[in-house]
Every structure is written in structure tokens, then in C-alpha cells.
Design a protein around this motif. Sequence first.
Motif, short mmCIF file in Angstrom:
data_model
loop_
_atom_site.label_atom_id
_atom_site.label_comp_id
_atom_site.label_asym_id
_atom_site.label_seq_id
_atom_site.Cartn_x
_atom_site.Cartn_y
_atom_site.Cartn_z
N THR A 60 0.83 -1.20 0.00
CA THR A 60 0.00 0.00 0.00
C THR A 60 0.87 1.25 0.00
O THR A 60 1.99 1.24 0.52
N THR A 61 0.35 2.30 -0.60
CA THR A 61 1.01 3.60 -0.61
C THR A 61 -0.04 4.66 -0.87
O THR A 61 -1.16 4.35 -1.30
N VAL A 62 0.30 5.90 -0.63
CA VAL A 62 -0.62 7.01 -0.86
C VAL A 62 -0.25 7.71 -2.17
O VAL A 62 0.93 7.98 -2.42
N VAL A 63 -1.26 8.00 -2.99
CA VAL A 63 -1.07 8.69 -4.27
C VAL A 63 -2.02 9.88 -4.32
O VAL A 63 -3.21 9.73 -4.04
N HIS A 64 -1.48 11.03 -4.70
CA HIS A 64 -2.31 12.22 -4.86
C HIS A 64 -2.74 12.33 -6.32
O HIS A 64 -1.91 12.29 -7.23
N SER A 65 -4.03 12.47 -6.56
CA SER A 65 -4.58 12.64 -7.90
C SER A 65 -4.68 14.12 -8.23
O SER A 65 -5.39 14.87 -7.55
N TYR A 66 -3.97 14.53 -9.29
CA TYR A 66 -4.05 15.92 -9.74
C TYR A 66 -5.46 16.24 -10.23
O TYR A 66 -6.04 17.26 -9.87
N THR A 67 -6.03 15.35 -11.03
CA THR A 67 -7.34 15.58 -11.65
C THR A 67 -8.43 15.72 -10.59
O THR A 67 -9.29 16.60 -10.70
N HIS A 68 -8.40 14.87 -9.58
CA HIS A 68 -9.47 14.86 -8.57
C HIS A 68 -9.08 15.59 -7.29
O HIS A 68 -9.90 15.70 -6.38
N ASN A 69 -7.84 16.06 -7.22
CA ASN A 69 -7.32 16.77 -6.06
C ASN A 69 -7.66 16.04 -4.75
O ASN A 69 -8.22 16.60 -3.81
N THR A 70 -7.31 14.75 -4.74
CA THR A 70 -7.55 13.94 -3.55
C THR A 70 -6.44 12.91 -3.41
O THR A 70 -5.75 12.60 -4.38
N ASP A 71 -6.27 12.40 -2.21
CA ASP A 71 -5.30 11.34 -1.96
C ASP A 71 -6.01 9.99 -1.94
O ASP A 71 -7.12 9.88 -1.41
N TYR A 72 -5.35 9.00 -2.51
CA TYR A 72 -5.87 7.63 -2.50
C TYR A 72 -4.85 6.72 -1.82
O TYR A 72 -3.65 6.86 -2.04
N ASN A 73 -5.33 5.81 -1.01
CA ASN A 73 -4.49 4.75 -0.46
C ASN A 73 -4.58 3.57 -1.42
O ASN A 73 -5.53 2.79 -1.34
N ILE A 74 -3.63 3.49 -2.36
CA ILE A 74 -3.72 2.41 -3.35
C ILE A 74 -3.16 1.13 -2.76
O ILE A 74 -2.25 1.14 -1.93
N VAL A 75 -3.73 0.02 -3.21
CA VAL A 75 -3.35 -1.29 -2.67
C VAL A 75 -3.22 -2.31 -3.80
O VAL A 75 -3.91 -2.23 -4.81
N VAL A 76 -2.30 -3.26 -3.57
CA VAL A 76 -2.10 -4.40 -4.48
C VAL A 76 -1.82 -5.62 -3.61
O VAL A 76 -1.02 -5.54 -2.67
N SER A 77 -2.44 -6.71 -3.94
CA SER A 77 -2.17 -7.95 -3.22
C SER A 77 -0.73 -8.39 -3.48
O SER A 77 -0.25 -8.32 -4.61
N LYS A 78 -0.08 -8.85 -2.43
CA LYS A 78 1.29 -9.34 -2.57
C LYS A 78 1.36 -10.59 -3.45
O LYS A 78 2.44 -10.98 -3.89
N ASP A 79 0.21 -11.18 -3.76
CA ASP A 79 0.18 -12.35 -4.66
C ASP A 79 0.54 -11.98 -6.09
O ASP A 79 0.93 -12.85 -6.87
N TYR A 80 0.39 -10.70 -6.46
CA TYR A 80 0.49 -10.34 -7.88
C TYR A 80 1.73 -9.57 -8.29
O TYR A 80 2.03 -9.47 -9.47
N ILE A 81 2.46 -9.02 -7.34
CA ILE A 81 3.75 -8.39 -7.64
C ILE A 81 4.79 -9.11 -6.79
O ILE A 81 4.68 -9.13 -5.56
N GLN A 82 5.78 -9.68 -7.44
CA GLN A 82 6.74 -10.54 -6.75
C GLN A 82 8.17 -10.03 -6.93
O GLN A 82 8.47 -9.36 -7.92
#
Length: 192
Positions: free
Chosen positions: A93-115
Motif C-alpha cells: 500500500t502507498t498514498v497517491v495524490h490525484s491531480y485531476t481529482h485533487n484527492t489522496d488515494y491509499n492504493i493497494v495491491v495484493s502481494k500475490d500479484y507483484i513478486q
Amino acid sequence: MKALEEKILREGTVLPGNILKVGSFLNHQIDVDFLMEMGREIARLFADAKVTKVFTIETSGIPVAMATAAAMHVPMVYAKKHKSGNLSGDLYTTVVHSYTHNTDYNIVVSKDYIQPGDNLLLVDDFLANGKALEGLIDIAAQAGAKIAGASCAIEKGFQGGGDRLRAAGVNLKSLAIIESAEPGNIVFRDDD
């Protein structure tokens, strides 16, 4: 990609706040044939990079990333902007700021899919301030994966995100780089 620049000039509109509206072909309604052409071009640009997966962020990056993954014959993984009920187990998980929506997102990816050992090609529809790609780079680092490079369909060169990423060593190849954008006047960066 000259064809993309021409399509932006024909169908794109600049909105207040330097927002480029390309909903008629890229991120609301999809011109599927043209999208697949963009995917083939990104695959050509990174043909020798030994990519194992294409990695993007939902939502608008998914079509470009999928077209690229299809052209490269590799899986595509996307980071979700919200943890959903169908995501369980360990997550990056990490935080990403969207320029278009002017908001922060906590993006997530399962550890199963990036190795560890994955060689990721980061793909997105737009690059403005570079925060989405920086978030994907952070997740790749958490996973111990390598970055083969990054590509965006449209880069807003005047916002500096792409230049900062290149200066940091990211092999970034955008299909169209806009130097300036005002209503009725879009100027593209000359090819190097």
C-alpha cells in the motif's frame, strides 16, 4: 506518436485548470482499435526490456495497460484505489495524490500479484505531476520488483512530473508530450 497527437488536436478539449478532456477516445468512451494501436506502440518501445508484467493504477490507466499487456503477451496488474472486500491477505500500500481529482488515494495491491523478480512496465493514461507513477514505483520497491520502464499515453510536460521521473533514472517514454495547453491551442514537445 503522431497519430495520437493528431487525435488529441481533433477530439481533445482543454478545460480550466489545464485539464485535457479526451473522453471521446481514451477515458470515458474508448476507441478500442486506436487503443490497441497505442498498446502496440508502447510494446514496440519496450520490446527489449524483458517485461514480466504491466502495472497500472485504476481506473483510466487500465485500458492502455491492458492493450500494452496484450501486445506484449504478459499479465497486467492494477493497483486499486480502495481496499475492497475481495482483497484479503497481505497487501502493498502507498498514498497517491490525484491531480485531476485533487484527492489522496491509499492504493493497494495484493502481494500475490507483484513478486520479487518481476520486471514491471508502468503504464498510465496521463502523467501530470508524476504522483501515480511514483506510487507504483513505491509498491514495486516494497515488493522487491524491478522497473523496466514507464509509459503514458499523454504527458503534460508543462507540469514537470515526467521530467522529474526521467531525472531520477526512470526510462519514461510517453506517446504524446504536451508542452502547453490552453483552450484552442495545444502545443506538443518536439521529438528528440
